[in-house]
Design a protein around this motif. Structure first.
Motif, PDB file in Angstrom:
ATOM      1  N   THR A   1       0.845  -1.188   0.000  1.00 53.80           N
ATOM      2  CA  THR A   1       0.000   0.000   0.000  1.00 53.80           C
ATOM      3  C   THR A   1       0.887   1.247   0.000  1.00 53.80           C
ATOM      4  O   THR A   1       2.121   1.152   0.073  1.00 53.80           O
ATOM      5  CB  THR A   1      -0.930  -0.005   1.223  1.00 53.80           C
ATOM      6  N   GLU A   2       0.266   2.404  -0.018  1.00 55.06           N
ATOM      7  CA  GLU A   2       1.040   3.654  -0.103  1.00 55.06           C
ATOM      8  C   GLU A   2       1.897   3.893   1.132  1.00 55.06           C
ATOM      9  O   GLU A   2       2.962   4.497   1.049  1.00 55.06           O
ATOM     10  CB  GLU A   2       0.084   4.833  -0.309  1.00 55.06           C
TER      11      GLU A   2
ATOM     12  N   HIS B   1       1.715  -1.999   4.801  1.00 55.96           N
ATOM     13  CA  HIS B   1       0.642  -2.968   4.665  1.00 55.96           C
ATOM     14  C   HIS B   1       0.558  -3.434   3.202  1.00 55.96           C
ATOM     15  O   HIS B   1       1.213  -2.873   2.312  1.00 55.96           O
ATOM     16  CB  HIS B   1      -0.699  -2.359   5.112  1.00 55.96           C
TER      17      HIS B   1
ATOM     18  N   ARG C   1      -2.070  -5.290  -0.009  1.00 49.84           N
ATOM     19  CA  ARG C   1      -3.406  -5.618  -0.512  1.00 49.84           C
ATOM     20  C   ARG C   1      -3.280  -6.719  -1.568  1.00 49.84           C
ATOM     21  O   ARG C   1      -2.272  -6.824  -2.254  1.00 49.84           O
ATOM     22  CB  ARG C   1      -4.113  -4.389  -1.088  1.00 49.84           C
TER      23      ARG C   1
ATOM     24  N   GLU D   1      -4.424  -9.735   4.175  1.00 44.38           N
ATOM     25  CA  GLU D   1      -4.648  -8.319   3.904  1.00 44.38           C
ATOM     26  C   GLU D   1      -4.603  -7.449   5.158  1.00 44.38           C
ATOM     27  O   GLU D   1      -4.661  -6.238   5.066  1.00 44.38           O
ATOM     28  CB  GLU D   1      -5.988  -8.146   3.180  1.00 44.38           C
TER      29      GLU D   1
END
Length: 353
Positions: A303-304, A308, A310, A346
């Protein structure tokens, strides 16, 4: 005495305050330590783009392009069969005959009818010359004679085809009837397959999207269960123009050269077709794929916040050694998680190595 008690009380209160402060600091620091301990180390791999021609893989049976179902032209009792299953035959070789008793009688009957019609015509012609017969009588006699001649031709034709001869050089793959049985007109008696080297083919069924990518002349690699250590080369010789109504697949005919190997109809073959049409694929390591099921799978991307991940669904084209070529699903994605992907969900927290 009171002074000593007071001093002890102060020391005890200070000790309790110090312990409480340490416990509170410990509680405040504990989440940070847990977060560091539970973060899963991962590595990223750059997504590459390649242009390749995806092979079409299918299976089918070896057969001969020159196959024939041989039968008698007319019905009758089989009098003699001259070959058995597995026997090699030559083109034009006599394979079986019918009992000719009834057929010969029909020929004789047609001959007698033709002779009578010819005598009647000659008689009417003489009478017509003497004006003793009408034109209508002459025309009817002429027509009767022509009909009798045609019936004789039919009977003689059937007499000539009261036998079966091989139409190709090949092998008797099946003998469906025996001597003494009644053979109906057109009912198969023998199955003959050509054994010439350039007549061996493999027929396979492919989906419409694969059929659209194939052309006559495309190369094929073929393996046979009968010869597991050998690979044969073939070419696409024919593409069906309509799907099979039962399985909805399009038939593809591949001509195969057996070389010095012995072939027989019915050998199971696995075929890898190489179409000329190419397409672009996203290339990722095989360890990046999770939850693979047939052509479907997933990959993880960061993720950005870089902490984390996805999960993204992808479509698998085919596997090339330790790489996977994806047909779609990674548009706009430059990196995927490889090392550590098997342990991710996730909700996982990750740390880059």
């Amino acid at each position: 005495m009171k002074v000593i008690q007071y001093f002890l009380i102060v020391l005890l209160a200070g000790g309790l305050w110090a312990c409480g402060t340490k416990a509170e600091q410990s509680r405040e620091e504990k989440p940070t330590a847990q977060t560091d301990d539970t973060a899963i180390p991962v590595k990223l791999t750059k997504v590459e783009s390649v242009v390749r021609s995806e092979p079409v893989v299918a299976s089918g049976l070896v057969s001969s392009s020159e196959e024939a179902k041989l039968s008698f032209k007319i019905g009758g009792i089989i009098q003699k069969m001259y070959v058995d299953e597995g026997q090699t035959v030559r083109k034009g070789q006599l394979l079986a005959t019918l009992n000719l008793t009834e057929i010969n009688a029909q020929v004789s009957q047609a001959q007698f009818s033709n002779e009578k019609a010819e005598r009647d015509l000659n008689r009417v012609k003489a009478l017509y010359a003497d004006t003793a017969a009408t034109l209508e009588q002459l025309q009817n006699a002429t027509t009767g004679h022509e009909v009798a001649k045609q019936n004789l031709t039919i009977a003689q034709f059937n007499q000539n085809y009261a036998q079966i001869r091989s139409t190709v050089d090949g092998t008797v793959t099946r003998k469906l009837m025996n001597e003494g049985e009644f053979a109906s007109a057109g009912g198969a008696v023998f199955m003959i397959s050509s054994t010439r080297k350039n007549d061996w083919i493999v027929r396979v069924g492919v989906a419409d999207k694969d059929w659209a990518r194939l052309k006559v002349g495309n190369r094929a690699t073929i393996t046979l269960e009968a010869y597991p250590d050998q690979t044969f080369v073939g070419t696409v010789s024919e593409l069906a123009q309509a799907a099979d109504p039962q399985n909805k697949l399009y038939d593809v005919e591949i001509r195969i050269n057996p070389g010095a190997v012995k072939f027989a109809p019915g050998l199971f073959a696995k075929v890898s077709l190489q179409p000329a049409q190419s397409r672009s694929y996203a290339l990722v390591p095989i360890e990046a794929i999770v939850e693979g099921n047939g052509k479907d799978g997933f990959v993880f991307v960061l993720t950005e916040d870089q902490k984390h991940v996805r999960k993204i669904p992808v479509q698998i084209g085919f596997i090339d050694n330790d790489k996977v070529l994806l047909t779609n699903g990674l548009s706009g994605i430059s990196n995927v998680v490889t090392a550590g992907s098997a342990y991710l969900t996730e909700t996982s927290t990750v740390v880059l190595q």
